[in-house]
Scaffold this active site. Sequence first.
Site, short mmCIF file in Angstrom:
data_model
loop_
_atom_site.label_atom_id
_atom_site.label_comp_id
_atom_site.label_asym_id
_atom_site.label_seq_id
_atom_site.Cartn_x
_atom_site.Cartn_y
_atom_site.Cartn_z
N ILE A 207 0.95 -1.35 0.09
CA ILE A 207 0.12 0.07 0.22
C ILE A 207 0.64 1.30 -0.06
O ILE A 207 0.61 2.23 -0.89
CB ILE A 207 -0.88 0.01 1.29
CG1 ILE A 207 -1.74 -1.10 1.28
CG2 ILE A 207 -1.67 1.36 1.46
CD1 ILE A 207 -2.73 -1.56 2.32
N ASN B 128 1.91 4.75 7.62
CA ASN B 128 1.32 3.32 7.21
C ASN B 128 2.05 2.12 7.44
O ASN B 128 1.51 1.10 7.27
CB ASN B 128 1.34 3.91 5.57
CG ASN B 128 1.14 2.51 4.85
OD1 ASN B 128 -0.12 2.01 4.88
ND2 ASN B 128 2.09 2.02 4.13
N SER C 79 -7.17 0.06 10.14
CA SER C 79 -7.76 -0.90 9.40
C SER C 79 -9.07 -1.35 9.92
O SER C 79 -9.75 -0.92 10.79
CB SER C 79 -6.93 -2.51 9.93
OG SER C 79 -7.49 -3.47 9.39
N TYR D 139 -3.20 -7.78 16.33
CA TYR D 139 -3.53 -6.80 15.20
C TYR D 139 -4.68 -5.97 15.64
O TYR D 139 -4.75 -4.75 15.35
CB TYR D 139 -3.50 -7.52 14.18
CG TYR D 139 -3.44 -6.80 12.81
CD1 TYR D 139 -2.53 -6.26 12.19
CD2 TYR D 139 -4.82 -6.56 12.07
CE1 TYR D 139 -2.43 -5.35 10.85
CE2 TYR D 139 -4.91 -5.69 10.85
CZ TYR D 139 -3.83 -5.15 10.29
OH TYR D 139 -3.77 -4.49 9.25
N LYS E 181 -4.69 -2.05 15.90
CA LYS E 181 -5.50 -1.07 15.04
C LYS E 181 -6.36 -0.21 15.57
O LYS E 181 -6.90 0.89 15.26
CB LYS E 181 -5.98 -1.88 13.72
CG LYS E 181 -4.72 -2.54 12.83
CD LYS E 181 -3.90 -1.22 12.27
CE LYS E 181 -2.85 -1.94 11.49
NZ LYS E 181 -2.06 -0.83 10.88
N ILE F 1 -7.01 -5.91 1.34
CA ILE F 1 -6.16 -5.29 0.13
C ILE F 1 -5.21 -6.45 -0.21
O ILE F 1 -4.43 -6.94 0.50
CB ILE F 1 -5.66 -4.09 0.40
CG1 ILE F 1 -6.63 -3.24 1.10
CG2 ILE F 1 -4.91 -3.37 -0.72
CD1 ILE F 1 -7.78 -2.76 0.25
N THR G 14 -2.06 -7.45 -0.98
CA THR G 14 -0.46 -7.01 -0.94
C THR G 14 0.20 -8.35 -0.30
O THR G 14 -0.27 -9.55 -0.27
CB THR G 14 -0.41 -5.76 0.15
OG1 THR G 14 -0.81 -6.51 1.41
CG2 THR G 14 -1.20 -4.60 -0.31
P1 NDP Z 1 3.31 -4.65 3.56
O1 NDP Z 1 3.72 -5.82 4.17
O2 NDP Z 1 3.39 -5.08 1.71
O3 NDP Z 1 4.11 -3.49 3.63
C1 NDP Z 1 4.56 -2.92 4.81
C2 NDP Z 1 5.84 -2.35 4.91
O4 NDP Z 1 6.01 -1.53 6.21
C3 NDP Z 1 6.93 -3.07 4.37
O5 NDP Z 1 7.71 -2.64 3.47
C4 NDP Z 1 7.65 -3.34 5.57
O6 NDP Z 1 9.15 -3.49 5.65
C5 NDP Z 1 7.27 -2.04 6.42
N1 NDP Z 1 7.54 -2.05 8.00
C6 NDP Z 1 7.27 -2.92 8.77
N2 NDP Z 1 7.96 -2.93 9.79
C7 NDP Z 1 8.24 -1.50 9.83
C8 NDP Z 1 9.04 -0.84 10.94
N3 NDP Z 1 9.34 -1.35 12.13
N4 NDP Z 1 9.76 0.29 10.28
C9 NDP Z 1 9.63 0.67 9.33
N5 NDP Z 1 9.04 0.04 8.21
C10 NDP Z 1 8.39 -1.39 8.64
O7 NDP Z 1 1.94 -4.50 4.11
P2 NDP Z 1 0.62 -3.51 3.41
O8 NDP Z 1 0.83 -2.64 2.40
O9 NDP Z 1 -0.44 -4.64 3.12
O10 NDP Z 1 0.12 -2.69 4.74
C11 NDP Z 1 0.37 -1.55 4.96
C12 NDP Z 1 -0.40 -1.02 6.12
O11 NDP Z 1 -1.73 -1.27 5.68
C13 NDP Z 1 -0.20 -1.50 7.35
O12 NDP Z 1 -0.29 -0.77 8.31
C14 NDP Z 1 -1.03 -2.89 7.21
O13 NDP Z 1 -1.56 -3.06 8.72
C15 NDP Z 1 -2.28 -1.94 6.75
N6 NDP Z 1 -3.43 -2.80 6.29
C16 NDP Z 1 -3.29 -3.53 5.18
C17 NDP Z 1 -4.33 -4.50 4.82
C18 NDP Z 1 -4.05 -5.34 3.82
O14 NDP Z 1 -5.30 -6.24 3.58
N7 NDP Z 1 -3.03 -5.47 3.11
C19 NDP Z 1 -5.56 -4.14 5.39
C20 NDP Z 1 -5.59 -3.16 6.19
C21 NDP Z 1 -4.89 -2.32 6.85
P3 NDP Z 1 9.49 -5.18 5.67
O15 NDP Z 1 8.93 -5.60 4.50
O16 NDP Z 1 10.89 -4.88 5.31
O17 NDP Z 1 9.25 -5.48 6.97
#
Ligand code: NDP
Length: 254
Positions: free
Chosen positions: A22, A93, A146, A161, A165, A194, A196
């Site tokens: 996202i 995010n 979320s 989680y 959230k 979503i 991902t």
């Molecule tokens: P992804 O895992 O694809 O992306 C999340 C990113 O956050 C990764 O690049 C990850 O890095 C980074 N990250 C994790 N921990 C840390 C940290 N401590 N410091 C900095 N960066 C960090 O997840 P999504 O894109 O799916 O999710 C993005 C947001 O959306 C999240 O908050 C998730 O909870 C929320 N969300 C997602 C949903 C979904 O269905 N996908 C639904 C509802 C909410 P790395 O990979 O290196 O750990």
Amino acid sequence: MKHDIFSLKGKVCIVTGGYQGIGEVVASYIADAGADVVILDLADATAVAERIAAEYGVRSKAYICDVTNPDNVQECMDKAAEEMGTLDLLFNNAGICLHKPALECEPKDWLKVVDVNLNGVYYVAQTFGRYLAANHKKGSIVNTASMSATIVNIPQGQASYNASKAAVKHLTKSLAVEWVDKGIRVNSISPGYIRTAITGNSNPEWQKLWIESIPYKRMGTPEELAGAVIYLLSDASTYTSGCDMIIDGCFTVV
Ligand code: NDP
């Protein structure tokens, strides 16, 4: 448009978790709306920043940052402010999800999820808020909560989680009220399922069940969140703060 209210031109936007998923997609749309973009992620997102700069003709930088480490967040924010000249907007995010039944969760499991999803969001928002206040600037923050802040997902156990959230959603409202007089708006988006890495790498049987339960009969895409984030970051929403926008293909409606 006569009134270019959705434009982010001339603004600098921080995006956490912008290496993939996202964050990466929405960062591109934010750039498309005219903003320069700074990506903070655990992973090195330099290639993403370079692609965004080339594709949208904006300035873009990436810094490796652990949002659970407030000193690291401060350091990256200082560097970003210095190199970009200013900071105006934040898409807060970064987040993780743990599918583990509550009875099996160890304290370290619980702490890890709460540390990234709640503490991390707070540290980044606080550091950004302090920057704006110190520089007498107005700004806008969009946190990623979320739909799990509102409903309980099944069949997977993910209490850590869901609780984290729900806390993000209320943190958003709390900061919105505290920072009204500073001209800092704080809103959240609450995505449903979503597609991902978080969802795509989950148990295929669960994915089938989730899709059957969504009135849209499909997961959403990161692109389908971009408009909401841009709206909440932009001057189109100057009277909106403390709002949580659920974008879930009607999942929580039924
Ligand atoms: P992804 O895992 O694809 O992306 C999340 C990113 O956050 C990764 O690049 C990850 O890095 C980074 N990250 C994790 N921990 C840390 C940290 N401590 N410091 C900095 N960066 C960090 O997840 P999504 O894109 O799916 O999710 C993005 C947001 O959306 C999240 O908050 C998730 O909870 C929320 N969300 C997602 C949903 C979904 O269905 N996908 C639904 C509802 C909410 P790395 O990979 O290196 O750990």
